[in-house]
Structures are given as C-alpha cells and as structure tokens.
Write an enzyme that holds these catalytic residues in place. Structure first.
Site, PDB file in Angstrom:
ATOM      1  N   HIS A 256       4.488  32.142  -1.861  1.00  0.00           N
ATOM      2  CA  HIS A 256       6.121  31.888  -2.181  1.00  0.00           C
ATOM      3  C   HIS A 256       6.440  31.320  -3.249  1.00  0.00           C
ATOM      4  O   HIS A 256       7.375  31.636  -4.162  1.00  0.00           O
ATOM      5  CB  HIS A 256       6.765  31.537  -1.137  1.00  0.00           C
ATOM      6  CG  HIS A 256       6.567  32.559   0.132  1.00  0.00           C
ATOM      7  ND1 HIS A 256       7.207  33.845  -0.073  1.00  0.00           N
ATOM      8  CD2 HIS A 256       6.070  32.472   1.359  1.00  0.00           C
ATOM      9  CE1 HIS A 256       7.171  34.678   1.191  1.00  0.00           C
ATOM     10  NE2 HIS A 256       6.288  33.875   2.021  1.00  0.00           N
TER      11      HIS A 256
ATOM     12  N   ASP B 219       5.057  40.325   0.496  1.00  0.00           N
ATOM     13  CA  ASP B 219       5.703  39.089   0.324  1.00  0.00           C
ATOM     14  C   ASP B 219       6.434  39.007  -1.341  1.00  0.00           C
ATOM     15  O   ASP B 219       7.382  38.539  -1.423  1.00  0.00           O
ATOM     16  CB  ASP B 219       4.902  37.867   0.604  1.00  0.00           C
ATOM     17  CG  ASP B 219       4.749  37.458   1.972  1.00  0.00           C
ATOM     18  OD1 ASP B 219       5.735  37.871   2.739  1.00  0.00           O
ATOM     19  OD2 ASP B 219       4.155  36.657   2.296  1.00  0.00           O
TER      20      ASP B 219
ATOM     21  N   HIS C 147      -0.178  42.171   3.078  1.00  0.00           N
ATOM     22  CA  HIS C 147       0.924  41.390   3.458  1.00  0.00           C
ATOM     23  C   HIS C 147       1.322  40.483   2.258  1.00  0.00           C
ATOM     24  O   HIS C 147       2.670  40.257   2.051  1.00  0.00           O
ATOM     25  CB  HIS C 147       0.530  40.395   4.754  1.00  0.00           C
ATOM     26  CG  HIS C 147       2.001  39.787   4.934  1.00  0.00           C
ATOM     27  ND1 HIS C 147       3.069  40.210   5.932  1.00  0.00           N
ATOM     28  CD2 HIS C 147       2.298  38.650   4.966  1.00  0.00           C
ATOM     29  CE1 HIS C 147       4.002  39.539   6.100  1.00  0.00           C
ATOM     30  NE2 HIS C 147       3.583  38.253   5.349  1.00  0.00           N
TER      31      HIS C 147
ATOM     32  N   HIS D 135      37.475  39.391 -51.393  1.00  0.00           N
ATOM     33  CA  HIS D 135      36.889  38.686 -49.959  1.00  0.00           C
ATOM     34  C   HIS D 135      35.198  38.876 -50.180  1.00  0.00           C
ATOM     35  O   HIS D 135      34.730  39.541 -49.095  1.00  0.00           O
ATOM     36  CB  HIS D 135      37.426  39.102 -48.676  1.00  0.00           C
ATOM     37  CG  HIS D 135      37.399  38.373 -47.630  1.00  0.00           C
ATOM     38  ND1 HIS D 135      36.324  38.175 -46.916  1.00  0.00           N
ATOM     39  CD2 HIS D 135      38.251  37.399 -47.136  1.00  0.00           C
ATOM     40  CE1 HIS D 135      36.391  37.335 -45.666  1.00  0.00           C
ATOM     41  NE2 HIS D 135      37.710  37.000 -45.870  1.00  0.00           N
TER      42      HIS D 135
ATOM     43  N   HIS E  87      10.748  39.404   4.425  1.00  0.00           N
ATOM     44  CA  HIS E  87      10.367  40.399   5.010  1.00  0.00           C
ATOM     45  C   HIS E  87      11.367  41.647   5.028  1.00  0.00           C
ATOM     46  O   HIS E  87      11.108  42.789   4.708  1.00  0.00           O
ATOM     47  CB  HIS E  87       9.622  40.293   6.298  1.00  0.00           C
ATOM     48  CG  HIS E  87       8.720  39.392   6.440  1.00  0.00           C
ATOM     49  ND1 HIS E  87       7.956  38.936   7.713  1.00  0.00           N
ATOM     50  CD2 HIS E  87       7.665  39.127   5.384  1.00  0.00           C
ATOM     51  CE1 HIS E  87       7.245  38.273   7.254  1.00  0.00           C
ATOM     52  NE2 HIS E  87       6.705  38.220   5.958  1.00  0.00           N
TER      53      HIS E  87
END
Length: 468
Positions: A290, A267, A263, A369, A79
C-alpha cells in the site's frame, strides 16, 4: 470506439465487519452523476461529511488504505475501489455508517456481486481516460522493500504483479490482468493474506479485531507447536488448527495457486483508483504494497496535473477543412479589415468554440508595437478571443445577422507568453454558465503551441442591431 462513463442503476447495501475495528458496518453504493467520481459519505456523523477518493488525502497505509478530509476518515477502502475500477464504473457515492469498510471475505468479490446486482448504466459523457505517453517509475530499493513499479504507454489498462517474500512457503508468484473482462472471475475473488508471524504482530498492535480466519489466507512460514495451534484455535474460536501441506492454515481453501499475487494486483488497482481517472497504461509492479502503491499513484497524479494543459489544448490540423473559413466569419461578425482577428473556426458546439489566428509580420499594429521588436498587444489577443466568442454567442440565436455582441466585462486577464510574427494563435472559449437574458460568461484561453499566451473571463451581451 467511444467508451461512456458508467454508474449503477439503483442503490445497494452490503453489511459486514471491519477487519481492524471489529465494528459492524453497512456500506451503500449509490448512483452518481457524470464526472462525480468516487466519494465516501459518513452517514453516522453530524452533517454527513463527504470524503473524496483522492490519493492526496491518504493519511495511513498500515495494512490498508485510509483517507482523511476535514478531520473525517474512511479506512480499508481498497477492495471496494478495486471492484468499482475493475468493473469500469466511474461515478458512485459510497455511504458508510462506520469509519471502516467491511472486510467481507477479504476479497473484492462481494462488492463486485453487489454492484452487478444493482446493474450498470451508461451515462451521457465519454470516459475521462488519461493516456500515458511516457514512462513513469517508482522505486524503493531498501533491503526490506525492493519495490519497483513502472507505468508505460498502452492502448488499454493492463497490469502485471510479481511478489517475492523470500519465503520457502510462498516463494515467487506472478499475476496478470490483460483484459478488463478478466477482473470479475480471475482477480476479484482473490483474498488478502498474511504470514503467521504478522498475525501475532497485528494482534499485539490491537488490529484485526474483526479477523476471524474466514477473511484471510494465513501462510505458516515457521514451525508451529501443537500448543501454538491450540492457542490460535481458542483465540479465533475455531476447532483445532492444522497446517496444510501447501503451508497455509486450514482456515480456507485457495481459490487459485497464485491467489496472494492476484490479491496484490487487486490492491494495486484499488489504490490506483485514487488517481481520479481511468488509465490507459501498462503497470508492472514488483513486490508492491500500500505505501508503494500510494507513492506511485501520487506520481501519476502529479504527471497528469503537469500535462493537463496539453490535454486541454485543441488539436489543430491546418490541412483539415474548417467549420467556418474567413469569408464566412467576415459575414458573421461586424469586424472587418484591419480589425478582424479570427481566420478560421475549427470547433463549434453549444458550449464552446475554437478559432485560429495566424499572426504575420504584415499585421498593421506591428508598425508601432514595437519597431524592431514586433509583439502582438495583449489587448488584441483578448480582442481575438472576444471575436471568437462572438461566433459562439451568435450560434445560439436564430437569424444571427440581426444581432451584434458587445463586451461588458473582462476579468482575471493574464498574459503569460509573447505572441510574435509567425505564431499561430489557437483561441478556445467555453461557456461558464448558460446564456440568460442575452448575457454570456466565457472562459477564454489563447495558446501558441503548448503554451498559454493569454487568458481571461469575458462577459458579453447580445443585442438586436436596432436596439444597439
């Protein structure tokens, strides 16, 4: 329009209870310098260890996000991080005198209010956005998860979240953030939630010691008897509990009809802050949590790491006028044909320079080269870098025509890809430290396309010509 990094103007402290530990904690947001990012500091422990807000340090996602670095933990961080991310703050030190961030009212609003009270301050550096160029997906199809999170390219950060708990009470909900300005009023106040059966499980697991029914929406998804309601009231030291017609306990009033979905969006933002950079991407998350958020954030961080080299490669437009053309370069450097190995300077500042070398079959060194297999010698790639670095060094002195630059050391030289006729070498050098007593240390990288051809640390010294 250029966006600049932000910090806060002054420290500010808030106090509250840890949701799971039940411990009283204080959290102090402190201003931090450019490119500091988010870091936590445990001021209650010996040595006051610091924990980086890094998704690779996540060790637990049970009802919150926990970081651990060198044996030190901080938990329930999402939060506070969502508040920082949602307000566009880039650099803050977060001091804690306990392991767990206080839960406050279960939303990001108290953190937002504190940060705004401290005041926001622009810093002298651009925001380090990562702009997504392709789709990144995460999926967990297991029957109890059914998670899908997708990030697609976008000119700004946008996010849409859908939740569906197969619950007759909660049902399906949708929440969206289309513009950063929406966060403060429409997302930050959304509080955490849980189902009544989860509440019983959390109590049995010795969690939510700091829960007092003022910091969560409790959804009642099964019939409760009067005895059960009375038991809850005694457990949380509340008057008699009842179930509202919306199917929630009478502990709180909903801020929004879709507050749980908002909410979950909050998150996701908090967990994605652990990527370490603000994103320009559109996130679409279905049934996130989560564990899924962190797994998805790790995929984004891995993608950023994989593509970092492409970000660092200077953009070369052959049609754009150079800062210095070959005639100007020839007057600035002592090297001349056939040993002048820089054709253009396309970027030049006090700390870096970018040059261009067009490699043609007519280069004299290709004669030997190698016959039939022309390859530019690695030592000449380093010479091209050194000459480009000489332009950077000469740019730091007055009357550069009075000076020459001599190489003192080449360190950590690596040759990663062949350079052949037809290639265009992009030569980038950056100062690793300020020039002192005429000595400069530079990191040099030579690119062909999106690949590194060679790289090295170059140390040189400026001499006045009469001294040399």
């Amino acid at each position: 329009m250029i966006e600049y990094q932000k910090t806060i103007k002054e420290p500010i402290t808030i106090r509250g209870t840890g949701l799971h530990t039940g411990e009283e904690a204080s959290l102090t947001f402190r201003p931090a310098p450019v490119n500091h990012g988010y870091k936590f500091k445990r001021i209650d422990l010996p040595g006051q260890p610091v924990i980086n807000a890094d998704v690779d340090l996540v060790v637990d996602v049970q009802r919150g996000t926990t970081l651990e670095q060198n044996g030190t933990r901080v938990s329930t961080i999402e939060h506070a991080l969502a508040a920082l991310s949602g307000l566009g703050i880039d650099n803050v030190l977060i001091e804690l005198n306990r392991q767990e961030v206080p839960i406050m009212d279960g939303s990001a609003k108290p953190f937002v209010e504190a940060l705004l009270k401290a005041g926001l301050e622009e810093q002298d550096a651009e925001r380090n956005y990562f702009e997504l160029t392709e789709t990144i997906e995460y999926s967990d199809p297991s029957p109890d998860k059914r998670v899908d999170i997708i990030a697609t390219p976008s000119e700004q950060f946008r996010i849409t979240v859908m939740i569906d708990y197969n619950s007759p009470v909660l049902g399906s909900q949708l929440a969206a953030l289309e513009y950063p300005e929406q966060f403060k009023e429409e997302i930050a106040p959304a509080r955490t939630f849980c189902f009544i059966h989860e509440l019983e499980q959390l109590l049995a697991a010795n969690l939510i010691k700091g829960g007092d029914l003022n910091n969560a929406i409790v959804i009642v998804d099964k019939p409760l008897s009067d005895d059960q309601l009375d038991h809850l009231a005694r457990l949380f030291n509340k008057p008699r509990m009842e179930v509202k017609k919306e199917g929630i306990l009478n502990n709180v009033e909903l801020h929004f009809p879709n507050e749980p979905a908002r909410h979950k969006l909050l998150d996701v933002m908090g967990d994605l802050a652990l990527v370490g950079r603000p994103l320009k991407a559109k996130i679409t998350a279905t049934r996130p949590g989560h564990a899924a958020n962190i797994a998805f954030a790790k995929k984004i961080k891995a993608y950023i790491k994989k593509n970092r080299i492409k970000e660092e490669i200077p953009k070369y437009n052959p049609a754009a006028p150079p800062i210095m053309d070959i005639k100007t370069i020839a007057r600035s450097l002592p090297h001349q044909y056939p040993f002048l190995l820089v054709d253009k300077i396309i970027e030049l500042s006090d700390s870096h320079v970018v040059g261009v070398k067009n490699v043609t079959f007519n280069e004299p060194f290709f004669m030997g080269h190698f016959p039939g297999n022309p390859v530019m010698p690695g030592v000449l790639q380093l010479e091209a870098l050194a000459q480009t670095g000489g332009i950077l060094v000469m740019n730091t002195v007055d009357d550069p025509q009075l000076y020459d630059t001599y190489m003192l050391m080449i360190d950590k030289a690596k040759f990663k890809n062949k350079v052949v006729p037809g290639d265009t070498l992009i030569l980038k050098l950056e100062l690793l430290s300020p020039i002192r007593r005429g000595i400069c240390e530079m990191k040099g990288i030579a690119y062909v396309g999106d690949k590194i051809a060679s790289e090295a640390i170059l140390v040189a010294k400026i001499f006045r010509k009469e001294e040399a």
